[in-house]
Design a protein around this motif. Structure first.
Motif, PDB file in Angstrom:
ATOM      1  N   GLY A  42       0.820  -1.207   0.000  1.00  0.00           N
ATOM      2  CA  GLY A  42       0.000   0.000   0.000  1.00  0.00           C
ATOM      3  C   GLY A  42       0.857   1.263   0.000  1.00  0.00           C
ATOM      4  N   HIS A  43       0.417   2.277  -0.748  1.00  0.00           N
ATOM      5  CA  HIS A  43       1.148   3.535  -0.846  1.00  0.00           C
ATOM      6  C   HIS A  43       0.656   4.526   0.208  1.00  0.00           C
ATOM      7  N   ARG A  44       1.593   5.137   0.901  1.00  0.00           N
ATOM      8  CA  ARG A  44       1.288   6.198   1.845  1.00  0.00           C
ATOM      9  C   ARG A  44       1.724   7.517   1.214  1.00  0.00           C
ATOM     10  N   VAL A  45       0.785   8.175   0.574  1.00  0.00           N
ATOM     11  CA  VAL A  45       1.113   9.367  -0.218  1.00  0.00           C
ATOM     12  C   VAL A  45       1.699  10.470   0.640  1.00  0.00           C
ATOM     13  N   TRP A  46       1.276  10.553   1.893  1.00  0.00           N
ATOM     14  CA  TRP A  46       1.786  11.615   2.752  1.00  0.00           C
ATOM     15  C   TRP A  46       3.286  11.473   2.976  1.00  0.00           C
ATOM     16  N   ILE A  47       3.806  10.235   2.936  1.00  0.00           N
ATOM     17  CA  ILE A  47       5.249  10.035   3.072  1.00  0.00           C
ATOM     18  C   ILE A  47       5.967  10.590   1.846  1.00  0.00           C
ATOM     19  N   TYR A  48       5.401  10.341   0.674  1.00  0.00           N
ATOM     20  CA  TYR A  48       5.986  10.884  -0.554  1.00  0.00           C
ATOM     21  C   TYR A  48       6.094  12.412  -0.468  1.00  0.00           C
ATOM     22  N   TRP A  49       4.981  13.062  -0.149  1.00  0.00           N
ATOM     23  CA  TRP A  49       4.963  14.523  -0.109  1.00  0.00           C
ATOM     24  C   TRP A  49       5.906  15.062   0.968  1.00  0.00           C
ATOM     25  N   THR A  50       5.890  14.474   2.140  1.00  0.00           N
ATOM     26  CA  THR A  50       6.730  14.970   3.236  1.00  0.00           C
ATOM     27  C   THR A  50       8.210  14.841   2.896  1.00  0.00           C
ATOM     28  N   ASP A  51       8.600  13.667   2.446  1.00  0.00           N
ATOM     29  CA  ASP A  51      10.002  13.420   2.081  1.00  0.00           C
ATOM     30  C   ASP A  51      10.431  14.368   0.967  1.00  0.00           C
ATOM     31  N   PHE A  52       9.617  14.462  -0.059  1.00  0.00           N
ATOM     32  CA  PHE A  52       9.956  15.279  -1.219  1.00  0.00           C
ATOM     33  C   PHE A  52      10.058  16.762  -0.873  1.00  0.00           C
ATOM     34  N   LEU A  53       9.066  17.302  -0.181  1.00  0.00           N
ATOM     35  CA  LEU A  53       9.058  18.728   0.124  1.00  0.00           C
ATOM     36  C   LEU A  53      10.157  19.115   1.105  1.00  0.00           C
TER      37      LEU A  53
END
Length: 384
Positions: A42-53
């Motif tokens: 499962g993808h946790r999109v909030w991790i993507y955004w937090t890490d990236f930003l």
């Protein structure tokens, strides 16, 4: 008289290691490995955004701070290095985007990444849409894989060229998007040639890509090209007007070169490159790829966003990067100590680069150097 046998043994050691890995792979079960991690997809999109930003904020801040501190001062140079590594981490998200572009939950992230990083770095997402071929069982390691060359079976100079090419990469985007793209809008044959030869992030420079398919994809590629072209022209205008000092342009070149160099070294260390331009199974792909489970924080600098566990990724390309650590720990615990998965590990980049060097020499002595030949990709609508 006693030195010669030792030299010969050293020469054939890499070849013996190859045989041992593939012998172990015969009993490896992909299904069993998946069974241990099936709940981690499962993808946790909030991790993507937090890490990236956060990475983007660090990169931009460090790049700006180098100016007031003095670009050539120790503090300024350190800031530029931090900027390069942080922006490299931001760039690495293109790999996740390429794998999960069809997932609705990540569409917003794809757009945000393209606007904030893809266009400014002159690496819009359409340049990486061929990445699926690198995981295709029929295409991986063959002449239709843009990201692969049988480097271990080629002369060492091919690997050296990959490293040296890093210092030319900062010029690719301005020429590709600032000059050739606008000319291509006026000259259709040039546009088609640019799409074939200069629209794929690739290791194999002779790889020929495809044309965009359908009205929607053509519009998407054109919009990304136009945005990148406008960005190049705007930066050129600011530089000519003096609004952007030449020193900042030189800093950008240095930062981009460090980013490209880190990525080039990672690419050389990501695989063993032992393919012979023939199809490989998932297990063979895994064994031709390398994991770096040790020194996690150091490895994350040069192989970010999960790329340090690249063999795991080739075994399970549908796994999101934030689940790699847990998945690796489960597999190491659950699989037998002599599992082929354990044979994908390397203690570090330096060791893998040395092994690649020795493999080149071993294959050369064994007479297994392969000639490079022209490579082509299937036309639009072919196997992807």
């Amino acid at each position: 008289m006693t030195a010669a046998p030792a030299t010969n043994n050293a020469a054939v050691a890499p070849l013996a290691a190859e045989r041992a890995r593939y012998d172990a792979g015969r009993s490896f079960s992909v299904q069993e490995a998946h069974r241990h991690v099936r709940d981690l997809f499962g993808h946790r999109v909030w991790i993507y955004w937090t890490d990236f930003l956060l990475s983007l904020a660090v990169g931009v801040t460090a790049f700006w701070a180098a100016g007031p501190l003095g670009l050539l001062s120790p503090a300024g140079l350190l800031c530029s290095l931090v900027a390069a590594l942080a922006l490299y981490r931001c760039f690495a998200f293109i790999h996740e985007i390429a794998h999960f572009r069809a997932k609705r939950a990540l569409r917003g992230f794809r757009i945000g990444w393209n606007v904030l990083v893809g266009i400014p770095l002159l690496a819009p997402v359409f340049l990486y849409e061929s990445h699926g071929e690198h995981h295709n069982k029929k295409l991986y390691g063959t002449e239709r894989d843009a990201e692969y060359l049988p480097l271990a079976r080629l002369s060492v100079r091919h690997s050296v060229v990959v490293v040296l090419g890093s210092f030319a990469l900062p010029f690719f985007g301005p020429v590709r998007f600032g000059l050739l793209a606008p000319l291509g809008w006026l000259i259709p044959p040039l546009r088609r040639r640019v799409h074939r030869s200069l629209s794929t992030i690739k290791l194999d420079l002779e790889y020929q890509g495809r044309q965009p398919v359908g009205r929607r994809e053509r519009a998407s590629w054109a919009a990304q090209e136009a945005a990148a072209a406008v960005y190049v022209w705007a930066m050129a205008a600011l530089a000519v007007s003096g609004a952007v000092p030449v020193s900042r342009l030189l800093q950008w070149y240095a930062v981009f070169s460090v980013l490209a160099l880190a990525n080039s070294l990672r690419i050389l260390a990501a695989h063993r490159y032992l393919g012979n331009e023939e199809e490989m199974s998932v297990v063979e792909q895994m064994l031709d790829t390398v994991n770096y489970p040790r020194n996690r924080w150091l490895a994350e600098l040069w192989a970010p966003v999960g790329l340090r566990l690249h063999a795991l990724h080739h075994l399970m390309p549908g796994l999101p990067y934030h689940a790699y650590g847990a998945a690796h720990r489960r597999l190491v615990t659950a699989l037998p100590a002599d599992s082929a998965y354990r044979l994908t590990e390397s203690p570090g980049m330096a060791r893998s680069l040395r092994e690649l060097w020795h493999s080149c020499r071993a294959h050369r002595r064994a007479g297994a150097i392969l000639p490079l030949r022209p490579r082509t990709a299937p036309e639009a609508g072919g196997v992807r």
